[in-house]
Scaffold this active site. Sequence first.
Site, PDB file in Angstrom:
ATOM      1  N   THR A  29       8.791  12.640  -1.009  1.00 17.36           N
ATOM      2  CA  THR A  29       9.788  12.063  -0.113  1.00 17.36           C
ATOM      3  C   THR A  29       9.681  10.542  -0.141  1.00 17.36           C
ATOM      4  O   THR A  29       8.610   9.971  -0.344  1.00 17.36           O
ATOM      5  CB  THR A  29       9.619  12.576   1.326  1.00 17.36           C
ATOM      6  OG1 THR A  29       8.392  12.089   1.877  1.00 17.36           O
ATOM      7  CG2 THR A  29       9.645  14.102   1.364  1.00 17.36           C
ATOM      8  N   GLY A  34       6.198   5.733  -3.259  1.00 16.18           N
ATOM      9  CA  GLY A  34       6.793   7.019  -3.588  1.00 16.18           C
ATOM     10  C   GLY A  34       7.286   7.061  -5.018  1.00 16.18           C
ATOM     11  O   GLY A  34       7.093   8.059  -5.730  1.00 16.18           O
ATOM     12  N   TYR A  41       3.730   1.697  14.789  1.00 19.46           N
ATOM     13  CA  TYR A  41       3.446   2.183  13.440  1.00 19.46           C
ATOM     14  C   TYR A  41       2.005   2.666  13.329  1.00 19.46           C
ATOM     15  O   TYR A  41       1.725   3.734  12.764  1.00 19.46           O
ATOM     16  CB  TYR A  41       3.714   1.066  12.429  1.00 19.46           C
ATOM     17  CG  TYR A  41       3.358   1.417  11.006  1.00 19.46           C
ATOM     18  CD1 TYR A  41       3.990   2.466  10.347  1.00 19.46           C
ATOM     19  CD2 TYR A  41       2.400   0.688  10.316  1.00 19.46           C
ATOM     20  CE1 TYR A  41       3.671   2.788   9.037  1.00 19.46           C
ATOM     21  CE2 TYR A  41       2.079   0.995   8.996  1.00 19.46           C
ATOM     22  CZ  TYR A  41       2.707   2.045   8.369  1.00 19.46           C
ATOM     23  OH  TYR A  41       2.389   2.352   7.071  1.00 19.46           O
TER      24      TYR A  41
END
Length: 266
Positions: A13, A20, A155
Amino acid sequence: MELNLSGKRALVTGSSAGLGEATARFLAAEGAAVVVHGRDRDRTEAVAEAIRAAGGDATAVLGDLATDDGAADVARAATAGGPVDILVNNAGFYRHLSWTDAAPQEWADTYNVNVVSGVRMIQHLVPAMRERGWGRVITIGGGLASQPMNTHPQYNATLAARHNLAVSLARELAGTGVTSNVVSPGAILVDATQELVTEIGPARGWGSTWDEILPNAVKALIPNDRGRFGKPDEIAAAVAYLCGDLAEYVSGATLRVDGGLIKGAF
């Protein structure tokens, strides 16, 4: 090292750029059929095409994992060409905000994207792995999960949740042939990192050129044993190892790839 990924199908993903993308390329080079995921059609298809041009097997799927319908669409598209054996939950985002600026809605939105989106994909894809008796779930975490900074607290907290859910999932999957583990990067020099450091460097007295800014940024932001930023392929290689047969005995583990940035034995 033979990872034995030929014949396996992997969904990465958030793989239209950055870590990624590097992971998708690496897994494809190791023989896996890769599903490249993103929200921008041009960028996502460009990564898939580059993998095919290099001799790999790749398809592109589009969708927003932050919604139930979007995640379901991605899962359907990803399995259209065959079952997904490997899920790399990499997609996520954050904004540089202070405790004052990070409003409650920002916390909720960040948690949805960084945590719940991964849960959605696990719930769509892992049951079939369990039925087949083989699978790999790799969650991309980070050192801020255990050593948070005062900035972007929303985060930091989601990274801790990602680590936690990966270990819980490993316990759930005990004895099934499916493993769940975490790769925890340090500061990796992707394009967005270089852009940020280049932008803030002159104001912080690190220099005016990249060659001047780089060593000072490492000292100021990420002092580590190796004295540098990490490379995307170093993270991708760790993911690939956890996907292979040689990692069958690794369960609920965190593999830190951070140059020694995180100061702790555990």
